[in-house]
Structure formats: C-alpha cells, structure tokens
Scaffold this active site. Structure first.
Site: not given
Ligand code: ADP
Length: 629
Positions: A216-221, A437, A513
């Site tokens: 998740p969050g790697t920019g698929k959408t 710490e 830990d």
């Molecule tokens: P996923 O669909 O993989 O869960 P998203 O495409 O929804 O992830 O990514 C969420 C946000 O993270 C995007 O709207 C963007 O702002 C940022 N983001 C993720 N990957 C990238 C990338 N490679 N370059 C620039 N922004 C990114």
C-alpha cells in the site's frame, strides 16, 4: 440536394410510466392514513344513532361541517360500547355523515346542545390530499437524485465506477517519481492508447490487462491515473470491493455494465483497485458471499476474453496480494503483464520528495537528499505525508518557509506517531524511560551499529512508545552480515541492560525490544543459515509475498519439533550473550550513560550533536578522575 437531419437520440422520458404507479401508491397511502387516523380519533356512527342520542339528550356538544357532524356523547350505561373507548370527562368523540335535515338545528336547540358550524375550507383539499401526495413524490425524487436506498432496485446492476473524462485528469508521468522501471513498462500502453495503428499495422497484440503489484502507498493508483493522463483517455476507476453485494448476480451485472460503458468510450482505461477482493482463488471458500464473488470473477474473466485485444479498452488492476489471485486471471490473454512497485530506494525517495516539494516554499537549509537518507522504508505515500506534515508544522509555527527542522519533526511524527503530551508519566517512570533510551543509544554508538543514532527522546509518541531512539542508516543496505545482526540485537537489548544497571531492576518497557530481537535471531538461525546447531537448514517459509506489508513478512515454521527446539535453544543462548555484551559495554561507559540519562530527563530530547557533546564531556570527566589526562 436534401440532407437527412442527423438522427437524434430520443430524450429520456422525464416521467416514465413506472412513476405513475408511484403516484397511485402515494394516493392510496394517504387515503389509508387518513381513514386510519380519522377512525382512530372518532367513532363513526350512523345518522339515526346520532339522532337517537340527540333525542335522549346524551349529545354533549358538536361541530357541524359541510359534510359531517363531529362531537362528544355524554357517557351512560346505554352507550357502554362507546364508553369503553372514552378518554376523559368530555365524553366519547363521534362522527357521522351529515344528511339533509331541516329540523337539526331546532332539535339541537331543544336538547340544549352546545353547537357551532364550521364554514367550508377552500384549502381543505390542498392540505388533505395534494400536500401529502406532493411530499411523498418529492421524497421519491430526492431519493432518486441522491442514489439512496430507495433507488437501489433500479441501480443495483449498474457499476459504481467513477468516470474521469480525459480533460479532468491532471496527473501524468512527471508526477510519479522513483519507479522508472514501472513507468517504462507502462509507456507501451500509453503509446498504444495514443496511436493504436502503429501497433496494429505490425500485427502486435497489446496486453488487455496489466496487474500493478506492490505494498500500500507505493503509487499504484497514482500510476494508473498517470497512464490515463499521459495518454489523454477517459479513466474508469472502481474498487474490487464495490462489485460485491449480498445478492448473488449483482457483481456480475456490474462488471458487465462497466465494460459496456468502457467500450462505448474506447479508447479508455479501466482501473480496478484491490483486485483481490473479487479475484481470489475459486473453490477454496464457501457461502453466499463467496458464490457472489466467484460469479463476479467469472464475469470478469468472460469480459476479459470477450473484447478484442486491440479494441482500445485496457484494464489496469492493483493488488498487494498477488499470491491469493485465481490463476485463471494471470494466464496469457488476461492479466498477462505484471508491473512491480516496491518501496523506493534512496534516489527514488529523493525524486518523490522533489515532486511533492515542488510549489512549496522551502528554506535554504533544506536538503532533500538528507531527508531521503533519513527515511528508509518510506513509501511514496509516507513521503508525501512527511512533506505535508512539515508544511502543517511550519504553518503552526508561523514560518514563512518549510525549514529543515520542520521536516525532521515531520519524519519523527510519521515514524513514531504524534507526540502524546497527555500521557503523563511519573518522575520515577520518566527516569526509567531515560535510562532505557540512553542505554539503547549508548550501545548502538559504542558497538558500531550499522544505523547511526540521530535522536533520543522520552516524549511519549504514538500508541505505545514511551520514548524512542531514532536510528537511520547512512546508505541503503540490501544485505546484512551475521555480526551486523548481532549488533542490532545488542542495541535492542541495551535498554533493558541500562535499566538493570542504573535502576537495579527491570521493567515491562522492553517488551517490544525483546519481540524484535527474538525475531531477528530466529530468522538469522532458521532462515539465513547462520546458526551453529541447525547449520544451513532452511526452517521457515514466508507467510505471504513481501508485497503485503512494507515492513516485511511473517514466517511459518517448516521443520520438525526437534529442529525447532534446537533453534529456540540457540536463539535463547545468543540473546543472553548479546544481553551480557550490552551490559558489559554499558558498565564500561556508566558515566556516559548517567550523563545522557540526566540530560535526557532535563531536556526530554537530545539530537546527535548534543549527544556527542555529553559523551565527550563525560569521557573527559572520567579521564580526569582516573588521572589519565
Ligand atoms: P497505492 O494505490 O499503491 O496504495 P497511491 O497511488 O494511492 O498508493 O498513493 C498515495 C499517494 O502517495 C499518492 O497520491 C501520491 O501523493 C503519493 N505517492 C505514492 N507513490 C508516489 C510516487 N512514486 N511518486 C509521487 N507520489 C507518490
């Protein structure tokens, strides 16, 4: 020459036949309501019974309207049937249809009944009929326009895809950074959508479906939108879970509808997020919801087979669970291309930071490469979030620009969660957290830990942490040696060792830990073949591919009881050795440990510069005391 007028689409009837049924039902409902409420309020009696009550003198008072007479009957034994429903001392309410009766007024007068006449209400029909019917109709229309529950029957089989016209897509490949390989894989799709003839002339068959795989969050959408934006084609976006309802057949109808709409708009791009919600392997689960999911998947397969390879509709789908997908989906001719999106490396992170920093005022001390170095393991979404948090912090601090300090604080917030100022620790607890710490930091510093210490804090953050030691690697590391793993374990155990040394007792603060140290050692022995008892035996297999979580995989045991026991025994010994090593190291540097903890208690947070100052001051003091200086 005559020209035929262009064929015009028949406009949709604004008031289709079915709505007349709705009107009839509304009128019937109002009538029913009125008869029920009228009946409930008054007892309807025949006119002759009314006249009889009048002659007996039991009518108390009444109102004479245009078509009816309403009033109250005084209670007595003979009207016992009515009495049962009597509400109060007024008597029993009644109503009767008014007949042509010239003697009525005289008889009322003679009986001494209190009566009055009500003139006919010109708006009566409006209040009684038109308004309720109108209200019911307005309600039906409102539901339809909102797409609320009343409309579900009509829209159940319609796909819920959001359609973004090509002109409204503002994202293109320049907005996606740090995934050059994925972009070049998808460049071909963009080229095809832009000029399909180039491909069809050579008889090339473009993939119908492309699967984007990554945590998740790697920019698929984002990447899917960028493909549509780059190619200037409409974008249909839907999540896999939006297909599935409780009713079998609805999902399949939605898939059909989606493809029909898309074909009408070709060339275009369909994006299905969370494909695993419908694309799981068939035949492994049972139940109504599963039947529905399997039917939906079957329909998706049919649709994928049903359109020509070069028809101009391309299906992109995203998942972080490629392992659970039905194999039929992945065969050639369907999703025959997979594009992997992983957490970005150092240069990728810097590129993503540059994209998100664009257009924001950055102070001159900001070095995005340094930020990229401090954020290993961050996904694109985390990095976007970091820049946004920094901007919010700068605004809260009334800065004109985002400074390096704002960015540092934002990274901490993303890594460790927001500060929890409300979590009040007692002085004793605070002192113990400071020892803990300081212990982590000192062991890491003196054992040449691969990740240098950047900051120590005893401000509680996030859900559980009462304090934390921030360590970030200097450079990207793809491999770890045995001694590096053992050094990490020592660092993890440094907190507990410091507590024991300075407080004389240990606490529950080391739970996380111990969990992490044990996992590291077990993997070292059972997965990486670095133990002495089980040697090179690979004793565990990953639970699922590493795409599921950005942080790593879970492991399932894949060895005999005896081997597992041997691994546990060796792990326990190695943990104990690492603990002893950490304790020795801290005993040798106890003065530094106390100084760090003291300062930490006073200021709550120490950055690397301050840590170095404290350590060198403590070393000098120690040297003077020992007479070495
Ligand atoms: P996923 O669909 O993989 O869960 P998203 O495409 O929804 O992830 O990514 C969420 C946000 O993270 C995007 O709207 C963007 O702002 C940022 N983001 C993720 N990957 C990238 C990338 N490679 N370059 C620039 N922004 C990114």
């Amino acid at each position: 020459m005559t020209t035929n007028p262009p064929q015009q689409k028949r406009p949709r009837r604004i008031f289709p036949f079915r709505r007349w049924w709705a009107l009839l039902i509304a009128i019937w409902a109002v009538w029913l309501m009125q008869s029920v409420t009228n009946g409930a309020a008054d007892r309807v009696i025949p006119y002759n019974e009314f006249k009889q009550h009048l002659s007996e003198g039991s009518i108390q008072r009444c109102t004479i309207e245009e078509g009816r007479i309403r009033g109250w009957i005084r209670g007595d034994e003979e009207t016992s049937a009515i009495e049962e429903s009597s509400a109060d001392d007024q008597g029993t309410p009644f109503e009767t249809v008014r007949l042509e009766d010239p003697d009525l007024v005289r008889e009322l007068q003679d009986a001494g009944v209190e009566y009055r006449a009500i003139p006919p209400d010109p708006w009566g029909a409006l209040w009684v009929w038109i308004l309720p019917v109108g209200l019911i109709f307005a309600w039906i229309f409102l539901l339809r326009s909102m797409g609320g529950p009343g409309t579900q029957a009509a829209t159940f089989g319609k796909s819920k895809a959001r359609i973004v016209p090509e002109k409204s897509i503002s994202v293109n490949f320049n907005d996606v950074a740090g995934c050059e390989e994925a972009k070049s894989d998808l460049k071909e799709i963009v080229d095809f959508l832009q000029s399909p003839k180039r491909f069809t002339a050579l008889g090339a068959r473009i993939p119908k479906g492309v699967l984007l795989v990554g945590p998740p969050g790697t920019g698929k959408t984002l990447l899917a939108r960028a493909v549509a934006g780059q190619a200037s084609v409409p974008f249909f976006s839907i999540s896999g879970s939006e297909f599935v309802e409780m009713f079998v057949g609805v999902g399949a109808a939605r898939v059909r509808d989606l493809f029909e709409k898309a074909k009408a708009k070709a060339p275009c791009l369909i994006f299905v997020d969370e494909l695993d919600a419908i694309g799981r392997q068939r035949g492994v689960q049972f139940g109504a919801v599963n039947d529905e999911r399997e039917q939906t998947l079957n329909q998706l397969l049919v649709e994928l087979d049903g359109f020509e390879a070069n028809s101009g509709v391309i299906l992109l789908a995203a998942t972080n669970r490629p392992d659970v997908l039905d194999r039929a989906l992945l065969r050639p001719g369907r999703f025959d291309r997979q594009v992997i999106l992983d957490t970005p490396d150092l240069s990728g992170r810097e590129a993503i930071l540059v994209v998100h920093a664009a257009g924001k005022p950055m102070a001159s001390d900001v070095d995005l490469q340094r930020v990229a170095r401090a954020t290993p393991g961050f996904t694109g979404a985390d990095l976007a979030n970091t820049i946004n948090e920094a901007a919010l912090l700068a605004a809260r601090r009334s800065h004109q620009e985002i400074s390096a300090a704002d960015l540092d604080d934002a990274i901490e917030k993303v890594v460790a969660g927001p500060e929890r100022k409300s979590r009040r620790l007692s002085e004793r607890e605070k002192r113990r957290v400071a020892y803990h710490e300081a212990g982590h930091a000192l062991v890491a510093i003196h054992s040449k830990h691969p990740d240098p210490v950047r900051k120590i804090s005893i401000v509680p953050r996030g859900k559980a942490a009462l304090g934390y030691t921030l360590q970030t690697p200097e450079s990207e590391a793809f491999l770890q040696t045995r001694s590096e793993i053992l050094t990490r374990v020592q660092g993890l155990l440094g907190g507990r060792a410091a507590e024991e040394l300075l407080a004389g007792d240990v606490s529950t603060g080391a739970q996380n830990d111990l969990e992490r140290a044990t996992a590291l050692i077990r993997q070292m022995i059972g997965v990486h073949g670095m133990g002495s008892r089980v040697g090179l035996l690979h004793c565990a297999r990953p639970d699922h591919p590493r795409y599921l979580t950005p942080t790593g995989v879970g492991w399932t045991r894949d060895c005999s009881e005896a081997t597992a026991r041997a691994i546990d025994q060796e792990a326990s010994e190695l943990l104990q050795e690492a603990y002893e090593a950490a304790r020795e190291l801290l005993t040798a540097h106890q003065e530094e440990l106390e100084a760090l903890a003291r300062d930490l208690l006073e200021t709550e947070t120490l950055d690397r510069e301050r840590i170095d100052e404290i350590l060198s001051a403590a070393t000098n003091r120690g040297s003077v005391r020992d007479g070495i200086c």
